[in-house]
Design a protein around this motif. Sequence first.
Motif, PDB file in Angstrom:
ATOM      1  N   VAL A 124      36.143   5.080 -15.658  1.00  0.00           N
ATOM      2  CA  VAL A 124      37.125   5.378 -16.706  1.00  0.00           C
ATOM      3  C   VAL A 124      36.403   5.658 -18.024  1.00  0.00           C
ATOM      4  CG1 VAL A 124      38.991   4.412 -18.093  1.00  0.00           C
ATOM      5  CG2 VAL A 124      38.956   4.023 -15.620  1.00  0.00           C
ATOM      6  N   ALA A 125      35.393   4.842 -18.341  1.00  0.00           N
ATOM      7  CA  ALA A 125      34.666   4.992 -19.598  1.00  0.00           C
ATOM      8  C   ALA A 125      33.404   5.832 -19.456  1.00  0.00           C
ATOM      9  CB  ALA A 125      34.299   3.618 -20.153  1.00  0.00           C
ATOM     10  N   ASN A 126      32.848   5.882 -18.252  1.00  0.00           N
ATOM     11  CA  ASN A 126      31.627   6.655 -18.016  1.00  0.00           C
ATOM     12  C   ASN A 126      31.672   7.234 -16.609  1.00  0.00           C
ATOM     13  OD1 ASN A 126      29.110   7.767 -17.739  1.00  0.00           O
ATOM     14  ND2 ASN A 126      27.971   5.902 -18.224  1.00  0.00           N
ATOM     15  N   PRO A 127      32.160   8.453 -16.445  1.00  0.00           N
ATOM     16  CA  PRO A 127      32.290   9.066 -15.119  1.00  0.00           C
ATOM     17  C   PRO A 127      30.979   9.186 -14.354  1.00  0.00           C
ATOM     18  CG  PRO A 127      33.554  10.286 -16.746  1.00  0.00           C
ATOM     19  CD  PRO A 127      32.713   9.320 -17.517  1.00  0.00           C
ATOM     20  N   ALA A 128      29.846   9.080 -15.068  1.00  0.00           N
ATOM     21  CA  ALA A 128      28.543   9.211 -14.412  1.00  0.00           C
ATOM     22  C   ALA A 128      27.992   7.889 -13.896  1.00  0.00           C
ATOM     23  CB  ALA A 128      27.542   9.837 -15.378  1.00  0.00           C
ATOM     24  N   CYS A 129      28.725   6.807 -14.074  1.00  0.00           N
ATOM     25  CA  CYS A 129      28.237   5.484 -13.664  1.00  0.00           C
ATOM     26  C   CYS A 129      27.959   5.436 -12.165  1.00  0.00           C
ATOM     27  CB  CYS A 129      29.243   4.408 -14.047  1.00  0.00           C
ATOM     28  SG  CYS A 129      28.697   2.727 -13.680  1.00  0.00           S
ATOM     29  N   GLU A 130      26.900   4.697 -11.787  1.00  0.00           N
ATOM     30  CA  GLU A 130      26.545   4.510 -10.384  1.00  0.00           C
ATOM     31  C   GLU A 130      26.249   3.040 -10.105  1.00  0.00           C
ATOM     32  OE1 GLU A 130      23.501   7.059  -8.807  1.00  0.00           O
ATOM     33  OE2 GLU A 130      23.941   8.666 -10.248  1.00  0.00           O
ATOM     34  N   VAL A 131      26.549   2.596  -8.889  1.00  0.00           N
ATOM     35  CA  VAL A 131      26.086   1.292  -8.421  1.00  0.00           C
ATOM     36  C   VAL A 131      24.701   1.505  -7.841  1.00  0.00           C
ATOM     37  CG1 VAL A 131      26.483  -0.613  -6.825  1.00  0.00           C
ATOM     38  CG2 VAL A 131      28.428   0.495  -7.934  1.00  0.00           C
ATOM     39  N   VAL A 132      23.692   0.807  -8.380  1.00  0.00           N
ATOM     40  CA  VAL A 132      22.313   1.119  -7.988  1.00  0.00           C
ATOM     41  C   VAL A 132      21.614  -0.002  -7.227  1.00  0.00           C
ATOM     42  CG1 VAL A 132      22.055   2.709  -9.916  1.00  0.00           C
ATOM     43  CG2 VAL A 132      21.320   0.327 -10.185  1.00  0.00           C
ATOM     44  N   GLY A 133      22.175  -1.207  -7.207  1.00  0.00           N
ATOM     45  CA  GLY A 133      21.483  -2.292  -6.515  1.00  0.00           C
ATOM     46  C   GLY A 133      22.337  -3.534  -6.397  1.00  0.00           C
ATOM     47  N   ILE A 134      21.822  -4.483  -5.620  1.00  0.00           N
ATOM     48  CA  ILE A 134      22.534  -5.740  -5.368  1.00  0.00           C
ATOM     49  C   ILE A 134      21.593  -6.913  -5.621  1.00  0.00           C
ATOM     50  CG2 ILE A 134      23.698  -7.152  -3.622  1.00  0.00           C
ATOM     51  CD1 ILE A 134      24.484  -4.516  -2.241  1.00  0.00           C
ATOM     52  N   SER A 135      22.083  -7.882  -6.385  1.00  0.00           N
ATOM     53  CA  SER A 135      21.337  -9.102  -6.689  1.00  0.00           C
ATOM     54  C   SER A 135      21.998 -10.269  -5.965  1.00  0.00           C
ATOM     55  CB  SER A 135      21.338  -9.352  -8.197  1.00  0.00           C
ATOM     56  OG  SER A 135      20.793 -10.625  -8.496  1.00  0.00           O
ATOM     57  N   VAL A 136      21.236 -10.962  -5.136  1.00  0.00           N
ATOM     58  CA  VAL A 136      21.762 -12.087  -4.365  1.00  0.00           C
ATOM     59  C   VAL A 136      21.117 -13.384  -4.849  1.00  0.00           C
ATOM     60  CG1 VAL A 136      22.106 -13.065  -2.067  1.00  0.00           C
ATOM     61  CG2 VAL A 136      22.077 -10.582  -2.363  1.00  0.00           C
ATOM     62  N   ASN A 137      21.945 -14.337  -5.202  1.00  0.00           N
ATOM     63  CA  ASN A 137      21.476 -15.659  -5.610  1.00  0.00           C
ATOM     64  C   ASN A 137      21.266 -16.496  -4.349  1.00  0.00           C
ATOM     65  OD1 ASN A 137      21.206 -18.298  -6.483  1.00  0.00           O
ATOM     66  ND2 ASN A 137      22.901 -18.224  -7.927  1.00  0.00           N
ATOM     67  N   THR A 138      20.004 -16.668  -3.949  1.00  0.00           N
ATOM     68  CA  THR A 138      19.686 -17.343  -2.682  1.00  0.00           C
ATOM     69  C   THR A 138      19.161 -18.760  -2.885  1.00  0.00           C
ATOM     70  OG1 THR A 138      17.397 -16.527  -2.615  1.00  0.00           O
ATOM     71  CG2 THR A 138      19.116 -15.104  -1.653  1.00  0.00           C
ATOM     72  N   GLN A 139      19.445 -19.370  -4.029  1.00  0.00           N
ATOM     73  CA  GLN A 139      18.837 -20.667  -4.336  1.00  0.00           C
ATOM     74  C   GLN A 139      19.169 -21.752  -3.317  1.00  0.00           C
ATOM     75  OE1 GLN A 139      20.376 -22.784  -7.807  1.00  0.00           O
ATOM     76  NE2 GLN A 139      22.139 -21.407  -7.885  1.00  0.00           N
ATOM     77  N   HIS A 140      20.297 -21.615  -2.623  1.00  0.00           N
ATOM     78  CA  HIS A 140      20.685 -22.638  -1.651  1.00  0.00           C
ATOM     79  C   HIS A 140      20.353 -22.226  -0.217  1.00  0.00           C
ATOM     80  CE1 HIS A 140      22.602 -24.763  -4.882  1.00  0.00           C
ATOM     81  NE2 HIS A 140      23.465 -23.792  -5.105  1.00  0.00           N
ATOM     82  N   MET A 141      19.486 -21.226  -0.056  1.00  0.00           N
ATOM     83  CA  MET A 141      19.114 -20.729   1.260  1.00  0.00           C
ATOM     84  C   MET A 141      17.611 -20.881   1.472  1.00  0.00           C
ATOM     85  SD  MET A 141      21.373 -17.199   1.116  1.00  0.00           S
ATOM     86  CE  MET A 141      21.393 -16.848   2.878  1.00  0.00           C
ATOM     87  N   SER A 142      17.211 -21.070   2.724  1.00  0.00           N
ATOM     88  CA  SER A 142      15.785 -21.089   3.047  1.00  0.00           C
ATOM     89  C   SER A 142      15.225 -19.688   2.854  1.00  0.00           C
ATOM     90  CB  SER A 142      15.572 -21.534   4.491  1.00  0.00           C
ATOM     91  OG  SER A 142      16.064 -20.541   5.390  1.00  0.00           O
TER      92      SER A 142
END
Length: 334
Positions: free
Chosen positions: A278-296
């Motif tokens: 809506v505010a920036n038609p050129a926006c892209e999803v570029v990555g994923i951050s996973v909080n794994t602090q409770h995982m081995s």
Amino acid sequence: MIETPYLLFLGDAPDMLAAKVAQGIKDWRPENAVGQFRMEGCKADMKLTDMTLAEAKAAGAKTLVIGVANRGGVISAAWKKVLIQALEEGFDLASGLHNLLRDEADLKAFAEATGRQLHDVRIPSVKYPIANGEKRTGKRCLAVGTDCSVGKMYTALCMDREMQKRGLKSSFRATGQTGILITGEGVPLDAVIADFMAGSIEWLTPDNDADHWDMIEGQGSLFHVSYSGVTMALIHGGQPDALILCHEPTREHMRGLPGYKLPSLTALRDMALELAKVANPACEVVGISVNTQHMSEEDARSYMKGVEDEMGLPTVDPYRHGAERLVDALVALG
């Protein structure tokens, strides 16, 4: 200015998430954290030295920082006893709670009597404009989450640190009390009047060099019925060129909402991107951050590989494994 170093007050925090302010300071400004003060029943532990007020004072601490962000941001009667004692011991107080220190008559009176300072970092100090939606120069990256407290601030800080390491132009833009206490500046977004929230983010991320990135600290979640408003303000006021999806996979329900399950990363991607365009038609999803602090380590690696295979996006825990691949994705946007 808030005098450092700090004694981090954990109060009677019921879990580590409740002490996220203290955790952020300890992880990102460890040189400012002399020790921690815990009351009976406290279930949070920063792995710092437990100190009495007198011990902390002798160790050089100058400010007692309330490191707990409880639901509603209130100062309990039990906390107040410690806060008053701290003033008497010669500490300044700093807080990011909605319940302002300066609004407590007894705390204000003791501060005046002892010559100490009360610092409320959740008070807007600027008259923010109403958002106008005009395109600004420079680039912006926003972290959005499936829930509150899933690592949006850590993601932005990690990416900013990696950008700085590479000699690229980057600024971390704090939008909450923890980020402000870490960096010394920012916008306390959830304390801004609703009509001006998006405008405050426009103010926070002004025109800049074409190759400069603002790493905007995310807040709330579009799927969290209590705090979705701040997320909307960030998406429209920030006009992000890039979105990073943030998730904590071991959580059983939304923070503070037992009746609500976390959305899928696919649902977050689709909703956040549509709103961002809506505010920036050129926006892209570029990555994923996973909080794994409770995982081995093994489970974390396996989970992230599965997400990456499904979503087709670089998926990392930037605090545990580094933000290189997320920054690579930003650089690839040009």
